[in-house]
Design a protein around this motif. Sequence first.
Motif, short mmCIF file in Angstrom:
data_model
loop_
_atom_site.label_atom_id
_atom_site.label_comp_id
_atom_site.label_asym_id
_atom_site.label_seq_id
_atom_site.Cartn_x
_atom_site.Cartn_y
_atom_site.Cartn_z
N ARG A 136 0.84 -1.18 0.00
CA ARG A 136 0.00 0.00 0.00
C ARG A 136 0.89 1.25 0.00
NH1 ARG A 136 -3.82 -0.03 -2.02
NH2 ARG A 136 -5.59 -0.62 -0.72
N GLY A 137 0.70 2.08 -1.01
CA GLY A 137 1.52 3.27 -1.17
C GLY A 137 2.76 3.04 -2.01
N ALA A 138 3.03 1.79 -2.40
CA ALA A 138 4.21 1.52 -3.23
C ALA A 138 4.17 2.32 -4.52
CB ALA A 138 4.30 0.03 -3.53
N LEU A 286 -8.67 -6.20 -19.75
CA LEU A 286 -7.40 -6.67 -19.22
C LEU A 286 -6.97 -5.85 -18.00
CD1 LEU A 286 -4.88 -8.51 -19.56
CD2 LEU A 286 -3.93 -6.72 -21.04
N GLU A 287 -7.13 -4.53 -18.09
CA GLU A 287 -6.62 -3.65 -17.04
C GLU A 287 -7.54 -3.59 -15.82
OE1 GLU A 287 -5.78 0.15 -18.77
OE2 GLU A 287 -4.25 -0.64 -20.13
N THR A 288 -8.83 -3.86 -16.01
CA THR A 288 -9.78 -3.72 -14.90
C THR A 288 -10.25 -5.03 -14.31
OG1 THR A 288 -11.71 -3.67 -16.38
CG2 THR A 288 -10.64 -1.56 -15.89
N GLY A 289 -10.03 -6.13 -15.01
CA GLY A 289 -10.56 -7.41 -14.54
C GLY A 289 -12.04 -7.58 -14.81
N LEU A 290 -12.57 -6.84 -15.80
CA LEU A 290 -13.99 -6.97 -16.15
C LEU A 290 -14.27 -8.39 -16.62
CD1 LEU A 290 -16.70 -5.47 -16.51
CD2 LEU A 290 -16.00 -4.95 -18.85
N GLU A 433 2.83 5.57 -11.90
CA GLU A 433 1.94 4.43 -12.02
C GLU A 433 1.79 3.98 -13.46
OE1 GLU A 433 -1.78 5.10 -9.94
OE2 GLU A 433 -0.75 6.45 -8.54
N ASP A 434 1.26 2.77 -13.64
CA ASP A 434 0.96 2.23 -14.95
C ASP A 434 -0.39 1.52 -14.84
OD1 ASP A 434 1.41 -0.97 -15.00
OD2 ASP A 434 2.77 -0.05 -13.55
N PRO A 435 -0.97 1.04 -15.94
CA PRO A 435 -2.32 0.46 -15.86
C PRO A 435 -2.46 -0.73 -14.93
CG PRO A 435 -1.79 1.02 -18.13
CD PRO A 435 -0.53 1.20 -17.35
N ASP A 436 -1.36 -1.38 -14.56
CA ASP A 436 -1.44 -2.53 -13.66
C ASP A 436 -1.10 -2.19 -12.20
OD1 ASP A 436 -2.19 -4.37 -15.62
OD2 ASP A 436 -0.11 -4.64 -16.26
N SER A 437 -0.97 -0.91 -11.88
CA SER A 437 -0.56 -0.53 -10.53
C SER A 437 -1.64 -0.79 -9.48
CB SER A 437 -0.15 0.94 -10.48
OG SER A 437 1.08 1.14 -11.13
N ARG A 438 -2.91 -0.75 -9.88
CA ARG A 438 -4.03 -1.02 -8.97
C ARG A 438 -4.01 -0.13 -7.74
NH1 ARG A 438 -4.86 -7.66 -9.06
NH2 ARG A 438 -4.53 -7.92 -11.30
N ALA A 439 -3.76 1.15 -7.95
CA ALA A 439 -3.82 2.10 -6.84
C ALA A 439 -5.20 2.04 -6.20
CB ALA A 439 -3.53 3.50 -7.35
N HIS A 440 -5.25 2.14 -4.87
CA HIS A 440 -6.46 2.09 -4.05
C HIS A 440 -7.01 0.67 -3.90
CE1 HIS A 440 -7.71 6.62 -4.47
NE2 HIS A 440 -6.38 6.46 -4.46
N PRO A 442 -6.48 -3.78 -3.47
CA PRO A 442 -5.54 -4.78 -2.96
C PRO A 442 -4.47 -5.08 -4.01
CG PRO A 442 -7.79 -5.44 -2.50
CD PRO A 442 -7.88 -4.25 -3.42
N ASN A 443 -3.28 -5.43 -3.54
CA ASN A 443 -2.14 -5.76 -4.40
C ASN A 443 -1.70 -4.58 -5.27
OD1 ASN A 443 -1.96 -8.59 -3.56
ND2 ASN A 443 -3.94 -8.79 -4.61
N GLU A 444 -1.80 -3.38 -4.69
CA GLU A 444 -1.21 -2.20 -5.33
C GLU A 444 0.27 -2.46 -5.58
OE1 GLU A 444 -0.07 2.41 -4.14
OE2 GLU A 444 -1.63 1.36 -3.01
N SER A 445 0.77 -2.00 -6.72
CA SER A 445 2.18 -2.27 -7.02
C SER A 445 2.79 -1.20 -7.90
CB SER A 445 2.33 -3.64 -7.72
OG SER A 445 1.80 -3.60 -9.03
N LEU A 446 4.11 -1.19 -7.90
CA LEU A 446 4.93 -0.28 -8.68
C LEU A 446 5.80 -1.09 -9.63
CD1 LEU A 446 6.25 2.64 -9.07
CD2 LEU A 446 7.92 1.86 -7.36
#
Length: 471
Positions: A136-138, A286-290, A433-440, A442-446
């Motif tokens: 979180r915050g990465a 792909l980016e949202t998990g729809l 950030e990039d489209p896979d960062s998932r800010a906000h 779970p599993n937020e990443s850099l």
Amino acid sequence: MTDTSETDTTTTSDADLRAAVERGIPATIAELCALVKIPSVAWAAFDPSHVQASAEAVAALARGLDVFESVEIKQAGIPGSSDLGQPAVLATRRARNGRPTVLLYAHHDVQPPGKDEEWESSPFEATVRGDRLYGRGAADDKAGVMAHIASIRALVEAEGPDFDLGLALFIEGEEEFGSRSFATFLEENREALRADAIVVADSNNWDIDTPALTIGLRGNVTFRLTVRTLDHASHSGMFGGAVPDAMLATIALLATLHDADGSVAVTGLTSHEQATPDYSEQQLRLETGLIDGVATIGRGTILSRIWSQPSITVTGIDAPSVANASNTLSPSISVRVSTRIAPGQVAADAYVALEKHLVEHAPFGAKVEIDDVDMGEPFLVDTSGWAVAEARQAMADAWGTEPVDIGVGGSIPFIADLVRVFPEAQILVTGVEDPDSRAHSPNESLHLGVFKRAVLSEALLLGRLNQRTGH
């Protein structure tokens, strides 16, 4: 303010800056991991001592650069309240010899972690898996903090500590909680924050190989909506079918906010016309998990729906849980409504339209109450200035590909305050950030490669602005 001339973008310090960034990345990532360990959630329900600890850690990093004349941890009052906002770090260094001053903004507070079981690793233990750093915050936005620290460190290594560029480092402590003291902080520290260019490191890149400069941001109107139909709970078996419970009324009212295709159906919420790059539904999924079989919502190009049209989301609900459900007619239900408004609309006007809609569409004569309102203005960047040109060139040189101008569906409401207080400053909205960062989420990443290129972009920008002379 300093009127600056064009500069040669092939300065001999570019190679030195590249080498300095390369050498500094391992230590920078280690420092980022240490920041991620601090659970600096600024929301009222969380321990504020963690935000204080985070501010102290950032201040120590700023002092360790040995270039600032002043490094302080400061708080400002929240308008309409006797409370102080969360601690922010403010570090300043005056410009010399006609050089410009750059204000570097990021925030050290983070979103709540959510449910631990939804994380593949502990949210506050930075964990590297593959080419990504999780926590979180990465990405949002302690990586933005470290991008500023690392780029200044590279400039010091390449140029020495006696450079002429003016710097102001402003690391906020409550962005995720609505920046409630931000406007007061600006007014109280106006002269310390005054700058020719402002770099806001809190946005996205197009993908892991392509940088982006954010030129449009939606604003926000969020509030708590409470729907009441009964003075007290009643037996659903005995009175259901004749008495409208608050859950029924709430569901019916929320359904009026959208058309059948999911487009916002509130009269008075406007859209902004702008061209958008190609972006496929497949990429969105792909980016949202729809989930396969679930349709997209709205009308127009996908990016226009995200960047330049309004959206309304119910982000929380206070209601009996399934585990505790009883055969009861609920007397009241509260929900949190988050509305994103398009560039060009005034947030107060959007709130009036929303309030009018909810009152007029309340079913069965249900009583509607709205409180805990937050508003933030949307923003469109003026891309004609020299700072934008310098930033684009630095990104192109650091990434090896031309940057893309993007809009962002999310909001950075305080930018409108920056423009109001510093109308002459040029605003550069960048990010790590990039489209896979998932800010906000779970599993937020850099993505570590993106981070390195973002640091290099800013280091090149600072190095080149250090060469600009007034005239």
